[in-house]
Design a protein around this motif. Structure first.
Motif, PDB file in Angstrom:
ATOM      1  N   LEU A  12       0.784  -1.234   0.000  1.00 16.54           N
ATOM      2  CA  LEU A  12       0.000   0.000   0.000  1.00 16.54           C
ATOM      3  C   LEU A  12       0.818   1.288   0.000  1.00 16.54           C
ATOM      4  O   LEU A  12       0.425   2.265  -0.654  1.00 16.54           O
ATOM      5  CB  LEU A  12      -0.926   0.010   1.218  1.00 16.54           C
ATOM      6  N   PRO A  26      -0.463   6.849   0.287  1.00 21.09           N
ATOM      7  CA  PRO A  26      -1.145   7.079   1.570  1.00 21.09           C
ATOM      8  C   PRO A  26      -0.140   7.289   2.691  1.00 21.09           C
ATOM      9  O   PRO A  26       0.879   6.603   2.758  1.00 21.09           O
ATOM     10  CB  PRO A  26      -1.964   5.803   1.772  1.00 21.09           C
ATOM     11  N   GLU A  35      -7.129   2.967   1.719  1.00 23.87           N
ATOM     12  CA  GLU A  35      -6.491   2.372   0.538  1.00 23.87           C
ATOM     13  C   GLU A  35      -6.525   0.850   0.615  1.00 23.87           C
ATOM     14  O   GLU A  35      -6.723   0.169  -0.396  1.00 23.87           O
ATOM     15  CB  GLU A  35      -5.056   2.867   0.423  1.00 23.87           C
ATOM     16  N   SER A 271      -4.714   5.710  -7.013  1.00 24.27           N
ATOM     17  CA  SER A 271      -4.920   4.896  -5.823  1.00 24.27           C
ATOM     18  C   SER A 271      -4.299   3.528  -6.035  1.00 24.27           C
ATOM     19  O   SER A 271      -3.991   3.126  -7.160  1.00 24.27           O
ATOM     20  CB  SER A 271      -6.418   4.728  -5.526  1.00 24.27           C
ATOM     21  N   ASN A 272      -4.147   2.782  -4.949  1.00 26.24           N
ATOM     22  CA  ASN A 272      -3.715   1.397  -5.057  1.00 26.24           C
ATOM     23  C   ASN A 272      -4.733   0.549  -5.803  1.00 26.24           C
ATOM     24  O   ASN A 272      -4.357  -0.365  -6.543  1.00 26.24           O
ATOM     25  CB  ASN A 272      -3.499   0.810  -3.660  1.00 26.24           C
TER      26      ASN A 272
END
Length: 305
Positions: A12, A26, A35, A271-272
């Motif tokens: 992450l 993040p 996430e 984003s992931n």
């Protein structure tokens, strides 16, 4: 596990990138939890965890932050939670390993050897770096990611006591021979899960023949049934090249903002879950679908959360 399944791990946030590289990384506990939940919903069965100093984004190995992240994720997902024992630059093995006895996770990473770990080329890019970020990156010119035999024996003892299953990180083929030595000494016991990591400056490169060589060497040393394996590529397009090759070879795979910040050559991931979604779509081309957390636990021999 059904051969049509693939275990997707999502890393992450990581411990070597810096926030200036991407706004998607993040930083806070709340961000890491969000996430992780989104990545699991997109198809990740395993969430690989680092934590960061919330005010700055600097990588840390703070057990209190790990505790909050794990608690937040456990409330909202049944994904396998895999804390790192790799940490980040400048951390001792005692600091890195403290999360194991503190949280007794069902799985955690176990790095199989020392090597140079260079991120200093990132400091040359046109980025709005904070002073600490520039120093952190430039400092990797002189950074050896230390994992001595003594370190590995220490960590293996903590994991055995905590009933934590190691995921053994292999950055270069010689580290497989380190694992063989640890098996011979009774420190590690097969079968185990190997994570082949390609693309770190100072270790093995993202090249198809290198992954094939590493997998075939592991088969020779431990037997085809002596291990399960996954693969991770660093950077873009390496992340997806390695993922595609792992799918072809019948392995599992890892993606995430720790390893790669782009979803396409000219587009940073937001984003992931963007990265997980892309690899799930890629897996579908090979008639493979994401394994559930329950399937991953059974396949990897985990005891449960």
């Amino acid at each position: 596990m059904d051969s049509g399944k693939v275990i997707v791990t999502c890393a992450l946030t990581g411990g070597m990138t810096v926030p200036a590289q991407s706004p998607a990384i993040p930083i806070t506990v709340a961000q890491i939890v969000e996430e992780g939940v989104a990545a699991a919903e997109a198809g990740a069965a395993v969430l690989h965890l680092h934590v960061r100093e919330e005010a700055t984004g600097r990588p840390v190995q703070d057990v209190e932050l790990f505790t909050r992240v794990v608690a937040g994720l456990r409330e909202r997902t049944d994904a396998v939670l895999q804390p790192t024992t790799g940490g980040g630059r400048g951390m001792t093995i005692t600091e890195r390993a403290a999360v194991v006895p503190a949280l007794e996770p069902e799985m955690a990473t176990f790095n199989a050897g020392s090597f140079n770990f260079g991120l200093y080329p990132v400091a040359r890019r046109d980025l709005d770096l904070q002073d600490w970020e520039r120093e952190y990156l430039e400092g990797t010119r002189d950074y050896v990611f230390r994992n001595t035999f003594s370190d590995m024996e220490y960590l293996a003892g903590l994991m055995k006591a905590a009933r934590t299953r190691p995921e053994i990180e292999i950055y270069d083929v010689g580290q497989l021979y380190n694992v063989r030595r640890l098996v011979a000494d009774g420190i590690l016991e097969a079968p185990f899960n190997l994570q082949f990591v390609l693309g770190v400056l100072g270790a093995n490169a993202v090249e198809a023949d290198q992954l094939v060589h590493m997998v075939r060497t592991a088969e020779r040393l431990f037997g085809v049934g002596g291990f399960t394996w996954s693969a991770a590529g660093i950077g873009y397009p390496g992340q997806y090249q390695v993922a595609a090759l792992a799918l072809v070879m019948g392995g599992n795979l890892r993606v995430g903002l720790e390893d790669n910040l782009r979803v396409r050559r000219g587009e940073q991931a937001k984003s992931n879950s963007d990265l997980v979604t892309k690899v799930v779509d890629l897996a579908a081309l090979f008639d493979r679908t994401p394994a559930s957390p329950a399937e991953a636990r059974e396949y990897l021999g985990l005891r449960g959360a």
